[in-house]
Design a protein around this motif. Structure first.
Motif, PDB file in Angstrom:
ATOM      1  N   GLU A  95      14.720   3.602  -5.069  1.00 22.72           N
ATOM      2  CA  GLU A  95      13.708   3.177  -6.031  1.00 22.72           C
ATOM      3  C   GLU A  95      13.063   1.864  -5.592  1.00 22.72           C
ATOM      4  O   GLU A  95      11.846   1.686  -5.693  1.00 22.72           O
ATOM      5  CB  GLU A  95      14.343   3.010  -7.415  1.00 22.72           C
ATOM      6  N   GLN A  96      13.890   0.954  -5.090  1.00 26.90           N
ATOM      7  CA  GLN A  96      13.364  -0.329  -4.621  1.00 26.90           C
ATOM      8  C   GLN A  96      12.446  -0.141  -3.419  1.00 26.90           C
ATOM      9  O   GLN A  96      11.355  -0.708  -3.355  1.00 26.90           O
ATOM     10  CB  GLN A  96      14.534  -1.259  -4.269  1.00 26.90           C
ATOM     11  N   VAL A  97      12.870   0.686  -2.479  1.00 26.78           N
ATOM     12  CA  VAL A  97      12.062   0.939  -1.284  1.00 26.78           C
ATOM     13  C   VAL A  97      10.739   1.620  -1.658  1.00 26.78           C
ATOM     14  O   VAL A  97       9.679   1.282  -1.123  1.00 26.78           O
ATOM     15  CB  VAL A  97      12.851   1.797  -0.269  1.00 26.78           C
ATOM     16  N   LYS A  98      10.788   2.567  -2.584  1.00 31.19           N
ATOM     17  CA  LYS A  98       9.565   3.272  -3.000  1.00 31.19           C
ATOM     18  C   LYS A  98       8.553   2.297  -3.602  1.00 31.19           C
ATOM     19  O   LYS A  98       7.347   2.409  -3.350  1.00 31.19           O
ATOM     20  CB  LYS A  98       9.896   4.369  -4.005  1.00 31.19           C
ATOM     21  N   LEU A  99       9.045   1.351  -4.399  1.00 30.52           N
ATOM     22  CA  LEU A  99       8.146   0.355  -4.973  1.00 30.52           C
ATOM     23  C   LEU A  99       7.448  -0.454  -3.882  1.00 30.52           C
ATOM     24  O   LEU A  99       6.260  -0.761  -3.970  1.00 30.52           O
ATOM     25  CB  LEU A  99       8.921  -0.588  -5.899  1.00 30.52           C
ATOM     26  N   PHE A 100       8.203  -0.822  -2.847  1.00 25.69           N
ATOM     27  CA  PHE A 100       7.622  -1.567  -1.736  1.00 25.69           C
ATOM     28  C   PHE A 100       6.583  -0.730  -0.996  1.00 25.69           C
ATOM     29  O   PHE A 100       5.495  -1.206  -0.663  1.00 25.69           O
ATOM     30  CB  PHE A 100       8.734  -2.025  -0.776  1.00 25.69           C
ATOM     31  N   ILE A 101       6.923   0.535  -0.760  1.00 28.60           N
ATOM     32  CA  ILE A 101       5.985   1.416  -0.043  1.00 28.60           C
ATOM     33  C   ILE A 101       4.712   1.619  -0.856  1.00 28.60           C
ATOM     34  O   ILE A 101       3.595   1.519  -0.326  1.00 28.60           O
ATOM     35  CB  ILE A 101       6.659   2.775   0.259  1.00 28.60           C
ATOM     36  N   ASP A 102       4.862   1.889  -2.152  1.00 34.75           N
ATOM     37  CA  ASP A 102       3.692   2.098  -3.008  1.00 34.75           C
ATOM     38  C   ASP A 102       2.815   0.854  -3.058  1.00 34.75           C
ATOM     39  O   ASP A 102       1.580   0.934  -2.975  1.00 34.75           O
ATOM     40  CB  ASP A 102       4.122   2.452  -4.435  1.00 34.75           C
ATOM     41  N   THR A 103       3.457  -0.307  -3.165  1.00 37.92           N
ATOM     42  CA  THR A 103       2.703  -1.566  -3.222  1.00 37.92           C
ATOM     43  C   THR A 103       1.996  -1.831  -1.904  1.00 37.92           C
ATOM     44  O   THR A 103       0.828  -2.256  -1.877  1.00 37.92           O
ATOM     45  CB  THR A 103       3.639  -2.742  -3.567  1.00 37.92           C
ATOM     46  N   ALA A 104       2.677  -1.557  -0.804  1.00 33.29           N
ATOM     47  CA  ALA A 104       2.085  -1.764   0.518  1.00 33.29           C
ATOM     48  C   ALA A 104       0.905  -0.837   0.732  1.00 33.29           C
ATOM     49  O   ALA A 104      -0.161  -1.257   1.225  1.00 33.29           O
ATOM     50  CB  ALA A 104       3.130  -1.551   1.608  1.00 33.29           C
ATOM     51  N   MET A 105       1.051   0.434   0.351  1.00 27.84           N
ATOM     52  CA  MET A 105      -0.024   1.392   0.559  1.00 27.84           C
ATOM     53  C   MET A 105      -1.267   1.035  -0.265  1.00 27.84           C
ATOM     54  O   MET A 105      -2.412   1.141   0.212  1.00 27.84           O
ATOM     55  CB  MET A 105       0.449   2.813   0.205  1.00 27.84           C
ATOM     56  N   LYS A 106      -1.060   0.585  -1.498  1.00 30.12           N
ATOM     57  CA  LYS A 106      -2.195   0.151  -2.330  1.00 30.12           C
ATOM     58  C   LYS A 106      -2.874  -1.048  -1.700  1.00 30.12           C
ATOM     59  O   LYS A 106      -4.106  -1.153  -1.689  1.00 30.12           O
ATOM     60  CB  LYS A 106      -1.710  -0.193  -3.736  1.00 30.12           C
ATOM     61  N   GLY A 107      -2.071  -1.975  -1.170  1.00 32.44           N
ATOM     62  CA  GLY A 107      -2.650  -3.150  -0.528  1.00 32.44           C
ATOM     63  C   GLY A 107      -3.417  -2.808   0.719  1.00 32.44           C
ATOM     64  O   GLY A 107      -4.531  -3.330   0.956  1.00 32.44           O
ATOM     65  N   ILE A 108      -2.877  -1.923   1.510  1.00 28.35           N
ATOM     66  CA  ILE A 108      -3.525  -1.516   2.766  1.00 28.35           C
ATOM     67  C   ILE A 108      -4.846  -0.797   2.487  1.00 28.35           C
ATOM     68  O   ILE A 108      -5.847  -1.011   3.167  1.00 28.35           O
ATOM     69  CB  ILE A 108      -2.578  -0.604   3.571  1.00 28.35           C
ATOM     70  N   LYS A 109      -4.855   0.017   1.431  1.00 31.24           N
ATOM     71  CA  LYS A 109      -6.063   0.772   1.069  1.00 31.24           C
ATOM     72  C   LYS A 109      -7.027  -0.057   0.218  1.00 31.24           C
ATOM     73  O   LYS A 109      -8.137   0.405  -0.092  1.00 31.24           O
ATOM     74  CB  LYS A 109      -5.680   2.044   0.304  1.00 31.24           C
ATOM     75  N   GLY A 110      -6.584  -1.239  -0.187  1.00 34.37           N
ATOM     76  CA  GLY A 110      -7.445  -2.092  -1.003  1.00 34.37           C
ATOM     77  C   GLY A 110      -7.615  -1.599  -2.413  1.00 34.37           C
ATOM     78  O   GLY A 110      -8.635  -1.874  -3.065  1.00 34.37           O
ATOM     79  N   VAL A 111      -6.621  -0.871  -2.910  1.00 35.65           N
ATOM     80  CA  VAL A 111      -6.694  -0.332  -4.273  1.00 35.65           C
ATOM     81  C   VAL A 111      -6.432  -1.454  -5.302  1.00 35.65           C
ATOM     82  O   VAL A 111      -5.464  -2.169  -5.164  1.00 35.65           O
ATOM     83  CB  VAL A 111      -5.662   0.794  -4.474  1.00 35.65           C
TER      84      VAL A 111
END
Length: 304
Positions: A288-304
């Motif tokens: 769950e912790q890793v998924k939060l990091f991945i989701d946050t990183a992907m939003k940041g990378i995509k500029g969401v």
């Protein structure tokens, strides 16, 4: 509904004195067959004797309960395996394990010998691992098990002069986190008690008034709840002087700062946001912790 332990078999380590003794007495009073394990050493772990364990067995028998004594050193896996064999030969199964045995060798880190570090970690951490490992497959085969670790505020929050003890006690919370997940499919529930009680361990560090109010009898009911049939799992329960709390690890909401040119100064500039505990919450597991990091990183990378 009254919590009972009829037909249940419990091993309690360090049960010759203090908290372990009261855990054992209360389990026996509610129907459990109890193995009183105590190496019989002093507070720093030196010496050994079975007298304390035998005295608790006699107390239980005089009250109409069933108990046997065992003098295994929990830091010795072969002795622990023999303890479990003795339990199964006497009672046929092992339903409950309370990892309570412990020693103290308090010194500031600069004055602490490596022998003091190894001795404390070997009893608290490795002792709990040894005992749990020795009963784990039995509990899996039975499709039933209740395991209790014993942690401390020193490990979770820190205390001067207890680097060895604190390291071992915090490690036990990590051990619980792992085993609670692995035990689910076989109805093995694993919890941790964080006690404050008047025992040999605490008699010279607590005010007299608090010592009088902090009898083990006001802590052990929490232990019994955590090893009962309807126990939760993966709970750290603070207990002492009739006061109880739940303790958990939390993490703030992850903040995306990254980029190809990320610098320490970028992180420093966002440190107030990163450490905003108003955003904090628990994580059920590492995924769950890793998924939060991945989701946050992907939003940041995509500029969401």
């Amino acid at each position: 509904m009254t919590i009972r332990f009829d037909d249940r078999v419990a091993i309690v380590t360090g049960a010759g004195n203090g908290l372990g003794r009261v855990h054992a007495l209360q389990l026996a009073a509610r129907g459990a067959k109890v193995v009183i394990n105590d190496f019989g050493g002093s507070r720093d772990g030196s010496g050994s004797s079975t007298e304390a364990a035998l005295a608790v067995v006699e107390e239980i028998r005089q009250a109409g309960g069933t108990a046997i004594a065992n003098g295994a050193n929990v830091a010795d896996y072969e002795q622990v395996q023999a303890l479990v064999r003795q339990t199964v030969e006497a009672f046929g199964r092992v339903d409950i394990l309370i990892n309570n045995a412990g020693i103290l060798r308090d010194k500031s880190f600069t004055k602490m010998d490596m022998a003091d570090i190894h001795a404390v970690i070997n009893v608290h951490l490795m002792g709990s691992i040894n005992c749990t490992k020795a009963v784990w497959d039995l509990m899996r085969e039975q499709n039933y098990g209740r395991v209790l670790m014993t942690t401390s505020a020193a490990g979770m929050f820190g205390n001067f002069g207890q680097a060895n003890y604190g390291a071992a006690k915090m490690a036990l919370v990590g051990l619980m986190n792992m085993l609670a997940i692995e035990g689910v499919k076989n109805n093995i529930r694993v919890n941790t008690l964080a006690p404050m009680a008047a025992t040999r361990m605490t008699e010279d560090v607590m005010p007299a008034e608090l010592l009088a109010a902090s009898r083990p009898e006001q802590v052990s009911p929490g232990a019994l709840l955590l090893v009962s049939e309807d126990a939760p799992s993966k709970l750290v329960l603070g207990a002492g002087a009739g006061v109880f709390s739940a303790i958990r690890m939390e993490e703030t909401a992850p903040i995306y700062i990254g980029g190809a040119d990320l610098t320490p100064e970028d992180i420093q500039a966002q440190l107030a946001r990163i450490t905003d505990w108003n955003t904090a919450g628990p994580r059920n597991d590492a995924n769950e912790q890793v998924k939060l990091f991945i989701d946050t990183a992907m939003k940041g990378i995509k500029g969401v």
